[in-house]
Scaffold this motif. Structure first.
Motif, short mmCIF file in Angstrom:
data_model
loop_
_atom_site.label_atom_id
_atom_site.label_comp_id
_atom_site.label_asym_id
_atom_site.label_seq_id
_atom_site.Cartn_x
_atom_site.Cartn_y
_atom_site.Cartn_z
N ASP A 1 2.35 12.28 -4.09
CA ASP A 1 1.49 11.12 -3.84
C ASP A 1 0.38 11.14 -4.90
N PRO B 1 -2.35 8.71 -5.98
CA PRO B 1 -3.21 7.53 -6.09
C PRO B 1 -4.35 7.68 -7.10
N TYR B 2 -4.67 8.92 -7.47
CA TYR B 2 -5.88 9.12 -8.30
C TYR B 2 -5.57 9.52 -9.74
N ILE C 1 -0.36 16.08 -3.13
CA ILE C 1 -1.17 15.11 -3.87
C ILE C 1 -1.59 15.89 -5.11
N ARG D 1 -3.39 -4.67 -1.25
CA ARG D 1 -2.36 -3.86 -0.57
C ARG D 1 -1.10 -3.78 -1.44
N TYR E 1 -4.21 14.96 3.09
CA TYR E 1 -4.64 13.59 3.42
C TYR E 1 -4.32 13.27 4.89
N TYR F 1 4.99 17.76 0.83
CA TYR F 1 4.09 16.65 0.48
C TYR F 1 2.96 17.21 -0.37
N ASN G 1 -6.84 14.55 -2.28
CA ASN G 1 -7.61 14.09 -1.13
C ASN G 1 -7.25 15.01 0.03
N SER H 1 -4.63 0.55 -5.37
CA SER H 1 -5.84 0.55 -4.54
C SER H 1 -7.07 1.12 -5.23
N LYS H 2 -6.89 2.19 -6.01
CA LYS H 2 -8.07 2.86 -6.58
C LYS H 2 -8.34 2.42 -8.01
N THR I 1 -0.38 3.63 -6.56
CA THR I 1 -1.03 2.49 -5.89
C THR I 1 -2.03 1.80 -6.80
N GLY J 1 0.83 -1.21 0.00
CA GLY J 1 0.00 0.00 0.00
C GLY J 1 0.86 1.25 0.00
N SER J 2 0.27 2.34 -0.49
CA SER J 2 0.99 3.62 -0.46
C SER J 2 1.16 4.11 0.96
N GLN J 3 0.26 3.63 1.83
CA GLN J 3 0.38 4.03 3.23
C GLN J 3 1.74 3.58 3.77
N ALA K 1 1.29 -1.26 -3.89
CA ALA K 1 1.60 0.08 -4.35
C ALA K 1 3.08 0.15 -4.70
#
Ligand code: PLP
Length: 404
Positions: free
Chosen positions: A212, A214-215, A179, A252, A130, A177, A184, A244-245, A242, A104-106, A254
């Motif tokens: 980051d 993810p989208y 996005i 999990r 985020y 940081y 998000n 995830s989306k 990731t 995961g990116s987390q 990424a």
């Protein structure tokens, strides 16, 4: 029930950590008849269950010894090779050694922070940002400084002013940081000139950019904007992506891309965290991508989420009272709403629950504790009918608060 006094034995980090308000909200509303516009979970109808079943069975028949074994910390080479091509990574600057697969990116956020942050280090974040990333930076003792955004993303004059102030005190920033696409929680995308400016500023003040993303593949309209990572030539940008989306979050899976030193450091730190990312899941994703499914899945996800976004925006126009405004995202999962200054969305939350609708109040996303009159609404998970009904209920709750 436990007899041991655990609290006394907890680390400083554990004592400071608080459960995320979003997780708490999700617990309240799970299995109730509340319409949740709160969580950022993907729509499960987008999960390609049949293909995954088929691929999983093929892998376990053909390659079970490898699939169920430990694997390299950097991740499956075949998957990294696919990502390298698919993400159009520049072969003049990078190789597959510049990518590491994470759980995961987390985990990517955690490992990058572990690699770069000491207590007291400064991280610059978007206002809002985020929540789970803010929690990671906080857990490493970072001091977070927020920079406001507008419809083009982080405001660069404000970033430069802040950096001047920080450097005049003899301090330094570790990373910014951002996005950059369909942020998000704000739903905003950073414009190309701002991306270029941010890189220029990072060079001038010498810090990393943690981008980051993810989208980024979930764009409903308009031309894709190159990532900051794509025009960096110094290894200054660390990029997170990731599955995830665009596939499903349950695998999990990424990746982090960055310069060799940072990727090597992350690999060393990852060994102490989980040794490696699950091999079975990497093989599933790798086969899924190699068999050409991923782009088709993204296409169908875009159409599903675009419809939901449209319903949410139309419903907001129809049911939200005058004095309210919201972002109009071209992709991703979120719309961010601003209410008149005198409305506190934390306080309003219990009224919303009485009307059987939930949102995430904006203050949790603001590193400076502001944003009390804002809220995040997600259109990803609820059905189209629930989106309209949820916005209708919320419009009623807000209307009661509006001063005439
Ligand atoms: C901006 C951002 N970064 C990272 C993540 C974590 O993604 P993953 O499921 O890959 O851990 C999310 C999930 O919502 C997110 O919105």
């Amino acid at each position: 029930m436990s007899l041991i006094k655990s609290e006394e034995l907890f680390s400083k980090l554990a004592k400071q950590s608080k459960a995320s308000s979003i997780r708490e909200i999700l617990k309240i509303i799970q299995s109730s008849d509340v319409i949740s516009l709160a969580g950022g979970m993907p729509d499960p109808t987008t999960f390609p269950v049949e293909e995954i079943k088929e691929i999983c069975s093929q892998i376990l028949t053909r390659d079970s010894a490898r699939a169920l074994q430990y694997s390299s910390t950097e991740g499956l080479l075949k998957l990294r090779e696919f990502l390298f091509q698919w993400l159009n990574m520049d072969a003049k600057k990078y190789t597959t050694d510049n990518i590491i697969i994470t759980s995961g990116s987390q985990q990517g956020l955690d490992l990058v922070s572990k690699a770069l942050l000491d207590p007291g280090d400064i991280v610059i974040v978007e206002l809002p940002s985020y929540l789970a990333a803010l929690n990671v930076f906080r857990s490493y003792g970072a001091e977070m400084i927020g920079i406001p955004m507008d419809s083009e993303g982080m405001q660069m004059e404000s970033l430069e002013d802040t950096l001047e102030k920080i450097t005049s005190k003899g301090k330094k920033v570790k990373f910014v940081y951002t996005i950059s696409n369909f942020q998000n929680p704000a739903g905003v995308t950073m414009s190309l000139p701002r991306r270029k400016k941010m890189l220029e500023i990072a060079q001038k003040y010498d810090f990393f950019i943690l981008e980051d993303n993810p989208y980024d593949k979930l764009r409903f309209e308009g031309e894709p904007i190159p990532s900051i990572f794509s025009f960096d030539y110094e290894g200054r940008v660390i990029n997170l992506g990731t599955f995830s989306k665009i596939l499903c979050p349950g695998l999990r899976l990424a990746w982090v891309s960055g310069n060799e030193e940072i990727i090597e450091k992350i690999a060393t730190l990852k060994q102490a965290t989980d040794l490696c990312t699950t091999m079975l899941n990497q093989l599933i994703a790798s086969e899924y991508c190699e068999q050409g499914y991923i782009d088709k899945n993204i296409e169908s996800n875009i159409s599903i989420y675009k419809d939901k976004r449209d319903i949410m925006l139309q419903s907001l126009e129809k049911y939200f009272p005058e004095g309210t405004s919201w972002t109009k995202p071209n992709g991703g999962f979120f719309v961010f709403v601003t209410l008149p200054e005198y409305i506190d969305t934390d306080e309003m939350f219990s009224d919303a629950i009485k009307e059987k609708v939930a949102y995430v109040s904006g203050s949790s996303f603001y590193a400076d504790g502001k944003g009390k009159n804002t809220m995040r609404l997600s259109f990803c998970y609820p059905s189209k009918e629930d989106i309209e009904e949820g916005i209708k209920r919320l419009g009623k709750v807000i209307s009661k608060q509006i001063r005439k």
